[in-house]
Design an enzyme around this catalytic site. Structure first.
Site, PDB file in Angstrom:
ATOM      1  CG  ASP A  26     -26.011  27.362  16.226  1.00 48.98           C
ATOM      2  OD1 ASP A  26     -25.501  26.515  15.740  1.00 48.98           O
ATOM      3  OD2 ASP A  26     -26.891  26.971  17.114  1.00 48.98           O
ATOM      4  CD  GLU A  57     -31.106  25.551  15.419  1.00 49.06           C
ATOM      5  OE1 GLU A  57     -32.007  24.666  15.609  1.00 49.06           O
ATOM      6  OE2 GLU A  57     -30.733  25.892  16.596  1.00 49.06           O
ATOM      7  CG  ASN A  58     -31.239  28.921  16.857  1.00 50.51           C
ATOM      8  OD1 ASN A  58     -32.161  28.647  17.460  1.00 50.51           O
ATOM      9  ND2 ASN A  58     -30.541  28.545  17.339  1.00 50.51           N
ATOM     10  CG  ASN A  85     -33.026  21.979  18.377  1.00 49.18           C
ATOM     11  OD1 ASN A  85     -31.934  22.633  17.680  1.00 49.18           O
ATOM     12  ND2 ASN A  85     -32.945  22.705  19.385  1.00 49.18           N
ATOM     13  CG  HIS A  86     -34.958  25.822  17.848  1.00 44.25           C
ATOM     14  ND1 HIS A  86     -35.696  25.858  18.484  1.00 44.25           N
ATOM     15  CD2 HIS A  86     -34.395  26.110  18.384  1.00 44.25           C
ATOM     16  CE1 HIS A  86     -35.685  25.257  19.353  1.00 44.25           C
ATOM     17  NE2 HIS A  86     -34.512  26.302  19.740  1.00 44.25           N
ATOM     18  CG  HIS A 170     -27.803  21.999  14.927  1.00 44.53           C
ATOM     19  ND1 HIS A 170     -26.554  23.230  14.788  1.00 44.53           N
ATOM     20  CD2 HIS A 170     -28.908  21.216  16.120  1.00 44.53           C
ATOM     21  CE1 HIS A 170     -27.362  24.210  15.765  1.00 44.53           C
ATOM     22  NE2 HIS A 170     -28.712  23.529  16.351  1.00 44.53           N
ATOM     23  CG  HIS A 195     -27.392  23.094  20.129  1.00 46.63           C
ATOM     24  ND1 HIS A 195     -28.438  23.129  19.572  1.00 46.63           N
ATOM     25  CD2 HIS A 195     -27.324  22.275  21.036  1.00 46.63           C
ATOM     26  CE1 HIS A 195     -29.389  23.077  20.143  1.00 46.63           C
ATOM     27  NE2 HIS A 195     -28.568  22.714  21.590  1.00 46.63           N
TER      28      HIS A 195
END
Length: 195
Positions: A26, A57-58, A85-86, A170, A195
């Site tokens: 991440d 994703e972040n 998840n984002h 993830h 994650h």
């Protein structure tokens, strides 16, 4: 010094050819993007990296991803992106899925969501690799399809095109990541937990 980086010693491809693939966990916000910009070229040179995959994703403010952070990380030398998840926290991710061929979202999300969960990437010398993105269910969203069953389906499709498959799983729970790793042992080239 390179926390979150996975550099395998090399994946044997088609006989004796060795390919070095770098996976970056991440990338978190501005500080993560700055670190990639500052260190990626050096790491790629030092380890003779052929291809770089990153979970992004972040990368936009620590929550989701937008087109600016995407473009910035491409310029920094990241070749391919996975999500988590984002994934849908920023609206312009939809246009990235429509335009970009180097970004995927978790394959076991609901099927009607934008984006793909697997990509077959053509590298130099005719080498192909499959990249699969999955998301866990424990402490995230137990309504997602099973990552185990989804992995089985996609690995079967990937094996029709290439013997090299890399999975970004993830997930929140370490136990779920370990379980998938054991389950896929010998079936794929690498299972990487983010994650």
């Amino acid at each position: 010094m390179y926390y979150g980086l996975f550099v395998p010693k090399g994946i044997k491809v088609y006989g004796s050819f060795i390919m070095n693939i770098l996976f970056i966990g991440d990338i978190m916000g501005r500080c993560g993007r700055d670190a990639v910009f500052e260190l990626l070229y050096e790491v790629k040179e030092k380890y003779n990296i052929d291809y770089t995959i990153a979970n992004g994703e972040n990368s936009s403010g620590g929550l989701g991803r937008n087109s600016n952070s995407y473009s910035e990380l491409c310029r920094a030398g990241v070749d391919f992106f996975t999500m988590g998840n984002h994934t849908y926290s920023k609206k312009d991710i939809i246009s990235l899925f429509e335009q970009g061929e180097n970004i995927i979202r978790p394959a076991n999300y609901k099927e009607d969501l934008p984006g793909e969960g697997m990509a077959i990437v053509n590298l130099s010398g005719g080498v192909k690799i499959a990249i699969i993105n999955l998301i866990g269910r424990v402490y995230i969203d137990d309504e997602n399809r099973s990552p185990f069953l989804t992995a089985d389906e996609l690995i079967k499709k990937a094996n029709e095109k290439t013997p090299i498959t890399i999975i970004d799983f993830h997930a929140e729970a370490t136990s779920e990541k370990e379980a998938l790793g054991y389950y896929l042992d010998g079936k794929v080239s690498a299972v990487l937990g983010t994650h």
